[in-house]
Motif scaffolding. Sequence first.
Motif, PDB file in Angstrom:
ATOM      1  N   TYR A  95       1.213  -3.770 -10.731  1.00 52.84           N
ATOM      2  CA  TYR A  95       0.415  -2.419 -11.423  1.00 52.84           C
ATOM      3  C   TYR A  95       0.645  -1.444 -10.422  1.00 52.84           C
ATOM      4  O   TYR A  95       0.657  -1.751  -9.183  1.00 52.84           O
ATOM      5  CB  TYR A  95      -1.054  -2.764 -11.482  1.00 52.84           C
ATOM      6  N   GLN A  96       0.955  -0.221 -10.802  1.00 51.17           N
ATOM      7  CA  GLN A  96       1.384   0.972  -9.943  1.00 51.17           C
ATOM      8  C   GLN A  96       0.053   2.135 -10.025  1.00 51.17           C
ATOM      9  O   GLN A  96      -0.014   2.516 -11.133  1.00 51.17           O
ATOM     10  CB  GLN A  96       2.617   1.249 -10.301  1.00 51.17           C
ATOM     11  N   SER A  97      -0.090   2.307  -8.944  1.00 54.97           N
ATOM     12  CA  SER A  97      -1.117   3.539  -8.880  1.00 54.97           C
ATOM     13  C   SER A  97      -2.353   3.328  -9.672  1.00 54.97           C
ATOM     14  O   SER A  97      -2.746   4.296 -10.461  1.00 54.97           O
ATOM     15  CB  SER A  97      -0.527   4.774  -9.177  1.00 54.97           C
ATOM     16  N   LEU A 118       1.591  -0.392  -5.184  1.00 59.93           N
ATOM     17  CA  LEU A 118       2.067  -1.372  -6.061  1.00 59.93           C
ATOM     18  C   LEU A 118       1.419  -2.804  -5.624  1.00 59.93           C
ATOM     19  O   LEU A 118       1.179  -3.321  -4.443  1.00 59.93           O
ATOM     20  CB  LEU A 118       3.562  -1.654  -5.609  1.00 59.93           C
ATOM     21  N   ARG A 119       0.833  -3.548  -6.669  1.00 62.89           N
ATOM     22  CA  ARG A 119       0.250  -4.721  -6.740  1.00 62.89           C
ATOM     23  C   ARG A 119       0.709  -5.615  -7.766  1.00 62.89           C
ATOM     24  O   ARG A 119       0.662  -5.536  -8.851  1.00 62.89           O
ATOM     25  CB  ARG A 119      -1.125  -4.562  -6.947  1.00 62.89           C
ATOM     26  N   ARG A 120       1.359  -6.977  -7.355  1.00 61.02           N
ATOM     27  CA  ARG A 120       2.159  -7.690  -8.146  1.00 61.02           C
ATOM     28  C   ARG A 120       1.318  -9.054  -8.185  1.00 61.02           C
ATOM     29  O   ARG A 120       0.818  -9.556  -7.327  1.00 61.02           O
ATOM     30  CB  ARG A 120       3.439  -7.804  -7.692  1.00 61.02           C
ATOM     31  N   LEU A 141       0.768  -1.116   0.051  1.00 61.34           N
ATOM     32  CA  LEU A 141      -0.037   0.082   0.081  1.00 61.34           C
ATOM     33  C   LEU A 141       0.701   1.200  -0.198  1.00 61.34           C
ATOM     34  O   LEU A 141       1.932   1.228   0.448  1.00 61.34           O
ATOM     35  CB  LEU A 141      -1.091   0.086   1.058  1.00 61.34           C
ATOM     36  N   PRO A 142       0.130   2.537  -0.349  1.00 61.93           N
ATOM     37  CA  PRO A 142       1.278   3.485  -0.784  1.00 61.93           C
ATOM     38  C   PRO A 142       1.589   4.082   0.689  1.00 61.93           C
ATOM     39  O   PRO A 142       1.162   4.083   1.797  1.00 61.93           O
ATOM     40  CB  PRO A 142       0.321   4.711  -1.148  1.00 61.93           C
ATOM     41  N   ASP A 143       2.869   4.568   0.855  1.00 57.86           N
ATOM     42  CA  ASP A 143       3.204   5.098   2.008  1.00 57.86           C
ATOM     43  C   ASP A 143       4.131   6.215   1.741  1.00 57.86           C
ATOM     44  O   ASP A 143       5.353   6.297   1.388  1.00 57.86           O
ATOM     45  CB  ASP A 143       4.105   4.057   2.976  1.00 57.86           C
TER      46      ASP A 143
END
Length: 499
Positions: free
Chosen positions: A476-478, A126-128, A114-116
């Motif tokens: 996948y980013q943002s 970020l999701r992989r 999750l974003p930080d």
Amino acid sequence: MAVAAEPVWSVDPRTGKAREQVAVEATAEDVDRAVTAAAATRDALADRTVRAALLRTAAGLLDEARPEVVETADAETALGPVRLTGELARTSAQLRAFADVVDEGAFLDVRIDLPDPTTTPPRPDLRRWKIPLGVVAVYSASNFPLAFSVPGGDTASALAAGCPVVVKAHPDHPATSELCAALLRRAAAEVGLDEDVVALVHGFDAGVELVRHPLVAAAGFTGSVRGGRALFDAAAARPVPIPFHGELGSLNPVVITRAAAETRAAEIGAGLAGSMTLGRGQFCTKPGFVLAPAGDAGDRFVAALADGVKGTEPGVLLDARMRDAFVAGAAERSGLPGVGAPVLPGAADEHTVTAGFLTVDAATLLRGGHEPLLEECFGPLTVVARYATPDEIPQVLALLPGNLTATLQMTGEDPEAAALLAALTPLAGRVLVNDWPTGVAVAGAQHHGGPYPATTSTSTSVGATAIERWLRPVTYQSTPQHLLPPELRDGNPLGLPRR
């Protein structure tokens, strides 16, 4: 003027006579049609529920057709109904095991960060996960007409990953290949998929065309070093190189400590005899090289090994070419200076061979000039190198190439064990203690691979993680939730394992 297609014959290795013509060799156009049609089924395979159903349905159809499959395979391989019945059970179990892998979903390796904004640098969303590569080319093995052939582990794991498959049949069992391919294609139709999700081609040239086809995204191979290396090089030489997961050859060394020989000489000799002659020595995991002590304990081991091997009946190898290569290889090795033959392997008659083993001093190997003894001889032959002192063991091991397996025979309190296990580990993908390498359990922790030339990659061709060969990661980013695959969305709607 069109050139007539070459016929593909089923041959009985017990007699060397052709049984029937079962197909014709595929042309470049045939290969293109098969690969193109397979590629068109990729979207339909994206449904994991359908994939799992395909694998289980294929397993059920193979089980239902057991009498015909076993009879056909035995007629082409001479491996015998008992062995082939067991291999078919393993094959259908592999298919069901990969269906379970698909259902569980851990193979997708979903990872979410999750974003930080407080990290340095700031971390975005970020999701992989992993997605299928595309059409997989599978090259069948000669010695396992079911478990490493058309319906075998490469095909099962590729389909589980979501990859259509085009199989290049092995010329030693074309009728078995056609029968099994028809069952897999029928399974596809029964679950609502296009039959072209699995295709079959025959012929040497077809195998080369297959690895070069631009729509083929990866390849799996089980066979010889020479054939596998040629295809590996072709895969690397493409304008767009592809992964080539080849299992090529293995010596599978065994080290017997002096303490083990002193306490278990008869047991170890009998165990080795059974392992090296299993399936007439045509297992990729056959122990083909043994380090045993010189002296009385080693002599007792050699005597027990000789008794076990002498009790083995002559047998038929998979084809005449392999028989001729085995006979020539045994003669070359036994003719080297300083090599003994307590039980001489070689030809029994026009179609059968006898099992045997050779002996040599470790010091002789270390002086050089005996390289054939350090190379695989496919068939019922092993080499026993006798070491005079323990320091010769790592010196000889340093001469060996990469292997699928390495085995240590030891006692419970053996002072040499830790150092020898450490010396064997770099040589192989599976290290055994007080066991024998023939037989490869299909399990999550299994690894069937090893340093080159055992395999051309670091992956396994047996066990749940074999599926990883046919996947690639994507992050996948943002990305907005509605654009993400369901597998990566908040709330985990599909209930997948995640990290």
